[in-house]
Design a protein around this motif. Structure first.
Motif, PDB file in Angstrom:
ATOM      1  N   ALA A  88       0.856  -1.198   0.000  1.00 25.48           N
ATOM      2  CA  ALA A  88       0.000   0.000   0.000  1.00 25.48           C
ATOM      3  C   ALA A  88       0.882   1.235   0.000  1.00 25.48           C
ATOM      4  N   GLY A  89       1.776   1.299  -0.993  1.00 28.34           N
ATOM      5  CA  GLY A  89       2.601   2.492  -1.190  1.00 28.34           C
ATOM      6  C   GLY A  89       2.073   3.266  -2.387  1.00 28.34           C
ATOM      7  N   ALA A  90       2.908   4.144  -2.916  1.00 28.67           N
ATOM      8  CA  ALA A  90       2.475   5.030  -3.995  1.00 28.67           C
ATOM      9  C   ALA A  90       2.003   4.243  -5.220  1.00 28.67           C
ATOM     10  N   GLY A 134       0.925   4.088   3.101  1.00 33.38           N
ATOM     11  CA  GLY A 134       1.818   5.056   2.456  1.00 33.38           C
ATOM     12  C   GLY A 134       2.853   5.671   3.374  1.00 33.38           C
ATOM     13  N   ARG A 135       3.571   4.835   4.119  1.00 33.10           N
ATOM     14  CA  ARG A 135       4.514   5.391   5.110  1.00 33.10           C
ATOM     15  C   ARG A 135       5.641   6.206   4.461  1.00 33.10           C
ATOM     16  N   LYS A 136       6.098   5.744   3.288  1.00 27.54           N
ATOM     17  CA  LYS A 136       7.186   6.509   2.648  1.00 27.54           C
ATOM     18  C   LYS A 136       6.681   7.840   2.123  1.00 27.54           C
ATOM     19  N   VAL A 141       2.791  -6.876  -7.786  1.00 31.46           N
ATOM     20  CA  VAL A 141       3.818  -6.754  -6.748  1.00 31.46           C
ATOM     21  C   VAL A 141       4.279  -5.293  -6.719  1.00 31.46           C
ATOM     22  N   ALA A 142       3.974  -4.620  -5.620  1.00 30.12           N
ATOM     23  CA  ALA A 142       4.310  -3.185  -5.468  1.00 30.12           C
ATOM     24  C   ALA A 142       4.993  -2.991  -4.130  1.00 30.12           C
ATOM     25  N   THR A 143       5.990  -3.839  -3.872  1.00 32.46           N
ATOM     26  CA  THR A 143       6.612  -3.881  -2.538  1.00 32.46           C
ATOM     27  C   THR A 143       7.770  -2.905  -2.370  1.00 32.46           C
ATOM     28  N   SER A 146      15.319   0.414   0.693  1.00 31.35           N
ATOM     29  CA  SER A 146      15.733   1.514   1.549  1.00 31.35           C
ATOM     30  C   SER A 146      14.764   1.695   2.722  1.00 31.35           C
ATOM     31  N   MET A 147      15.327   2.112   3.829  1.00 29.48           N
ATOM     32  CA  MET A 147      14.579   2.349   5.063  1.00 29.48           C
ATOM     33  C   MET A 147      13.860   1.098   5.577  1.00 29.48           C
ATOM     34  N   PRO A 148      14.637   0.063   5.927  1.00 31.80           N
ATOM     35  CA  PRO A 148      14.009  -1.163   6.434  1.00 31.80           C
ATOM     36  C   PRO A 148      13.148  -0.911   7.674  1.00 31.80           C
ATOM     37  N   ILE A 184      10.960   1.263   8.155  1.00 27.25           N
ATOM     38  CA  ILE A 184       9.554   1.593   7.881  1.00 27.25           C
ATOM     39  C   ILE A 184       8.956   0.622   6.870  1.00 27.25           C
ATOM     40  N   GLY A 185       9.438  -0.606   6.883  1.00 28.62           N
ATOM     41  CA  GLY A 185       8.684  -1.645   6.172  1.00 28.62           C
ATOM     42  C   GLY A 185       9.265  -2.158   4.879  1.00 28.62           C
ATOM     43  N   ALA A 186      10.456  -1.663   4.469  1.00 28.50           N
ATOM     44  CA  ALA A 186      11.022  -2.184   3.223  1.00 28.50           C
ATOM     45  C   ALA A 186      11.332  -3.670   3.398  1.00 28.50           C
ATOM     46  N   SER A 187      11.065  -4.459   2.375  1.00 24.31           N
ATOM     47  CA  SER A 187      11.367  -5.893   2.456  1.00 24.31           C
ATOM     48  C   SER A 187      11.777  -6.407   1.090  1.00 24.31           C
ATOM     49  N   PRO A 188      12.519  -7.516   1.050  1.00 25.38           N
ATOM     50  CA  PRO A 188      12.958  -8.059  -0.239  1.00 25.38           C
ATOM     51  C   PRO A 188      11.915  -8.968  -0.897  1.00 25.38           C
ATOM     52  N   THR A 213      19.687   5.101   5.149  1.00 26.44           N
ATOM     53  CA  THR A 213      19.249   6.475   4.862  1.00 26.44           C
ATOM     54  C   THR A 213      18.960   6.702   3.376  1.00 26.44           C
ATOM     55  N   ALA A 214      19.197   5.708   2.526  1.00 27.61           N
ATOM     56  CA  ALA A 214      18.989   5.903   1.079  1.00 27.61           C
ATOM     57  C   ALA A 214      17.522   6.196   0.783  1.00 27.61           C
ATOM     58  N   GLU A 215      17.280   7.071  -0.204  1.00 28.54           N
ATOM     59  CA  GLU A 215      15.891   7.319  -0.588  1.00 28.54           C
ATOM     60  C   GLU A 215      15.379   6.241  -1.535  1.00 28.54           C
TER      61      GLU A 215
HETATM   62  P1  FDA Z   1       6.835   1.951  -1.337  1.00 19.84           P
HETATM   63  O1  FDA Z   1       8.099   1.647  -0.705  1.00 19.84           O
HETATM   64  O2  FDA Z   1       6.265   3.313  -1.312  1.00 19.84           O
HETATM   65  O3  FDA Z   1       5.693   0.926  -0.937  1.00 19.84           O
HETATM   66  C1  FDA Z   1       5.940  -0.448  -0.768  1.00 19.84           C
HETATM   67  C2  FDA Z   1       4.959  -1.003   0.240  1.00 19.84           C
HETATM   68  O4  FDA Z   1       5.075  -2.429   0.264  1.00 19.84           O
HETATM   69  C3  FDA Z   1       5.251  -0.509   1.647  1.00 19.84           C
HETATM   70  O5  FDA Z   1       4.077   0.102   2.176  1.00 19.84           O
HETATM   71  C4  FDA Z   1       5.639  -1.775   2.414  1.00 19.84           C
HETATM   72  O6  FDA Z   1       5.178  -1.744   3.747  1.00 19.84           O
HETATM   73  C5  FDA Z   1       4.942  -2.863   1.600  1.00 19.84           C
HETATM   74  N1  FDA Z   1       5.570  -4.189   1.735  1.00 19.84           N
HETATM   75  C6  FDA Z   1       6.864  -4.516   1.539  1.00 19.84           C
HETATM   76  N2  FDA Z   1       7.050  -5.824   1.770  1.00 19.84           N
HETATM   77  C7  FDA Z   1       5.839  -6.346   2.122  1.00 19.84           C
HETATM   78  C8  FDA Z   1       5.395  -7.652   2.492  1.00 19.84           C
HETATM   79  N3  FDA Z   1       6.224  -8.697   2.578  1.00 19.84           N
HETATM   80  N4  FDA Z   1       4.080  -7.837   2.773  1.00 19.84           N
HETATM   81  C9  FDA Z   1       3.212  -6.790   2.722  1.00 19.84           C
HETATM   82  N5  FDA Z   1       3.590  -5.525   2.384  1.00 19.84           N
HETATM   83  C10 FDA Z   1       4.893  -5.318   2.089  1.00 19.84           C
HETATM   84  N6  FDA Z   1      10.453  10.189  -4.059  1.00 19.84           N
HETATM   85  C11 FDA Z   1       9.966  11.300  -4.665  1.00 19.84           C
HETATM   86  O7  FDA Z   1       9.623  11.245  -5.848  1.00 19.84           O
HETATM   87  N7  FDA Z   1       9.831  12.476  -3.952  1.00 19.84           N
HETATM   88  C12 FDA Z   1      10.182  12.574  -2.637  1.00 19.84           C
HETATM   89  O8  FDA Z   1       9.987  13.617  -2.000  1.00 19.84           O
HETATM   90  C13 FDA Z   1      10.752  11.419  -2.006  1.00 19.84           C
HETATM   91  N8  FDA Z   1      11.190  11.482  -0.724  1.00 19.84           N
HETATM   92  C14 FDA Z   1      11.644  10.352  -0.106  1.00 19.84           C
HETATM   93  C15 FDA Z   1      12.055  10.415   1.225  1.00 19.84           C
HETATM   94  C16 FDA Z   1      12.510   9.283   1.866  1.00 19.84           C
HETATM   95  C17 FDA Z   1      12.991   9.373   3.292  1.00 19.84           C
HETATM   96  C18 FDA Z   1      12.531   8.039   1.175  1.00 19.84           C
HETATM   97  C19 FDA Z   1      12.979   6.773   1.869  1.00 19.84           C
HETATM   98  C20 FDA Z   1      12.132   7.971  -0.147  1.00 19.84           C
HETATM   99  C21 FDA Z   1      11.697   9.123  -0.807  1.00 19.84           C
HETATM  100  N9  FDA Z   1      11.301   9.092  -2.150  1.00 19.84           N
HETATM  101  C22 FDA Z   1      10.831  10.228  -2.753  1.00 19.84           C
HETATM  102  C23 FDA Z   1      11.280   7.825  -2.905  1.00 19.84           C
HETATM  103  C24 FDA Z   1       9.836   7.271  -2.912  1.00 19.84           C
HETATM  104  O9  FDA Z   1       9.355   7.258  -1.580  1.00 19.84           O
HETATM  105  C25 FDA Z   1       9.783   5.860  -3.488  1.00 19.84           C
HETATM  106  O10 FDA Z   1      10.426   5.830  -4.739  1.00 19.84           O
HETATM  107  C26 FDA Z   1       8.329   5.421  -3.642  1.00 19.84           C
HETATM  108  O11 FDA Z   1       7.709   5.402  -2.381  1.00 19.84           O
HETATM  109  C27 FDA Z   1       8.241   4.048  -4.278  1.00 19.84           C
HETATM  110  O12 FDA Z   1       6.890   3.666  -4.293  1.00 19.84           O
HETATM  111  P2  FDA Z   1       6.478   2.133  -4.277  1.00 19.84           P
HETATM  112  O13 FDA Z   1       4.998   2.119  -4.187  1.00 19.84           O
HETATM  113  O14 FDA Z   1       7.139   1.406  -5.368  1.00 19.84           O
HETATM  114  O15 FDA Z   1       7.106   1.537  -2.932  1.00 19.84           O
END
Ligand code: FDA
Length: 390
Positions: free
Chosen positions: A11-13, A39-41, A157-159, A163-165, A167-171, A332-334
């Motif tokens: 449930a990300g972007a 949408g934690r990120k 698959v939208a996982t 980066s930032m393990p 707040i929920g990042a996973s492989p 700390t990677a974005e």
């Molecule tokens: P995203 O990471 O958003 O969502 C993935 C989801 O999958 C998460 O909610 C996670 O919990 C879930 N998930 C993972 N594994 C799972 C499992 N096993 N089971 C269930 N759920 C699972 N970009 C930009 O354009 N402008 C900006 O201002 C910023 N700023 C920024 C700040 C910081 C601190 C970071 C870390 C990153 C940014 N970014 C950014 C990058 C941007 O946040 C990133 O590219 C997008 O969130 C990617 O969106 P996704 O939906 O692909 O993944």
């Protein structure tokens, strides 16, 4: 077992955009996320104001083993489409710099937008649902969380990346790709601060907090005109974050602190002035002191420099070299560079070419944008195109 048309993992972007679009087409969509919040990120992005897109989005702003891959999705769902959606939800925004668009108020506005779009499209979102296992089930898929078993016709698959393990990042996304026989390109941290070699740390540590505009250049000739920030751990700021995505361990980066030719005229104008006094008009004093301490520069009255020495000073200032010790890594990677190989996916729909009804969207694939709203735009564009077909 609960049966759905579409299950979106994450449930990300990207996941929310795809879910809303599929829901609008009448598909029964379930979004699963292991987090406690949606949408934690997004919420922590852009310093809490979410840099949600960029006026200047174009394919050249993306790193991908196949640079053509991003063209179709970016053309079909553009920054203007997302801006129109932001306008529809009456979210106030502003351009900060270089075409970067931020919410006036809070990143929560963007999460609310996505949730509202999902709600009006009848999408179900389940949090605290970690996906543990996925298997082929006839033409579709079986999806297992700790407490439930689901089935679906299409699996998205939208996982995201690694980066930032915290707040929920996973492989999981990479693991699923490999499980279904798709190639995953090596991953590494991108848009990330550099750490320093021990000897540089000694001479540059005192600069913590110093910031200045530079042009940074990687060994492959990529250049960004942005700000450099010295920190107690190393170097950061937008210039460093941008170039980090183009940097390989062992390589140098060069910073143009002053453009070539800046010293021309200085000798005639102020022949008795010491170099460091003249430089103080253009660069932070602490930086000049550090450059002198390191022996990168020496200071004497300008008239005492031979033309060869002046040329050497100009060269140092126009291409000050630094060999980073490494990066701060995923902590700390974005973003994450690499990921699911785009050769395995359709650029029009994000479908896996050899696994019917399986889709990868957003950061989990080998597409990484520049700093400045480009990564969210990729999430919107890739999520939107998949949402039209899943
Ligand atoms: P995203 O990471 O958003 O969502 C993935 C989801 O999958 C998460 O909610 C996670 O919990 C879930 N998930 C993972 N594994 C799972 C499992 N096993 N089971 C269930 N759920 C699972 N970009 C930009 O354009 N402008 C900006 O201002 C910023 N700023 C920024 C700040 C910081 C601190 C970071 C870390 C990153 C940014 N970014 C950014 C990058 C941007 O946040 C990133 O590219 C997008 O969130 C990617 O969106 P996704 O939906 O692909 O993944």
């Amino acid at each position: 077992m609960q049966a759905w048309d579409v299950i979106v993992i994450g449930a990300g972007a990207a996941g929310l955009m795809c879910a809303a679009e599929a829901g609008k087409r009448g598909r029964r969509v379930l979004v699963l996320d292991h987090g406690k919040r949606i949408g934690r990120k997004i919420l922590m992005s852009g310093g809490g104001r979410c840099n949600f897109t960029n006026y200047h989005v174009e394919p050249g702003a993306y790193l991908c083993a196949n640079p053509h891959f991003v063209k179709s999705a970016l053309a079909r769902y553009t920054q203007w489409d997302f801006i129109a959606l932001v306008d529809k939800h009456r979210i106030a925004y502003h351009e900060k710099t270089l075409g970067q668009l931020f919410c006036d108020d809070s990143a929560q506005n963007i999460v609310d937008l996505l949730v509202a779009e999902c709600e009006s499209a009848g999408v179900t979102i389940r949090l605290r649902s970690e996906v543990l296992n996925v298997e082929r089930l006839g033409e579709g898929f079986g999806v297992a969380t700790a407490g439930e078993q689901y089935s679906c016709q299409s699996l998205v698959v939208a996982t995201g990346g690694l980066s930032m393990p915290k707040i929920g990042a996973s492989p999981l996304g990479y693991r699923l790709a490999e499980q279904f026989g798709l190639k995953v390109l090596p991953t590494r941290a991108g848009l990330v601060p550099f750490t320093l070699q021990p000897e540089d740390k000694q001479t540059l540590e005192s600069l913590s907090g110093v910031s200045l505009p530079v042009v940074v250049e990687s060994e492959d000739g990529t250049r960004f005109a942005e700000n450099l920030l010295f920190t107690h751990r190393g170097v950061s700021g937008p210039a460093v974050l941008q170039i980090s995505s183009y940097w390989q361990p062992g390589e140098r980066v060069c910073f143009e602190l002053l453009p070539a030719g800046s010293l021309a005229g200085a000798v005639a104008e102020s022949p008795n002035q010491e170099l460091k006094t003249w430089l103080a008009r253009h660069l932070p004093r602490r930086l000049i002191e550090a450059l002198l301490t390191r022996g990168d520069l020496n200071s004497k009255p300008l008239k005492q420099y031979t033309p060869k020495e002046l040329a050497a000073v100009e060269h140092t200032l126009a291409a000050w070299p630094l060999q980073p010790g490494g990066t701060e890594g995923y902590r700390t990677a974005e973003v994450t560079l690499g990921g699911v190989d785009t050769d395995e996916l359709s650029s029009k729909t994000m479908a896996a070419k050899k696994v019917p009804h399986l889709y990868f969207i957003g950061e989990v694939m080998d597409v990484t944008g520049w700093l400045g709203g480009y990564n969210f735009q990729w999430a919107w564009s890739s999520g939107w195109v998949a949402g039209q077909v899943v």
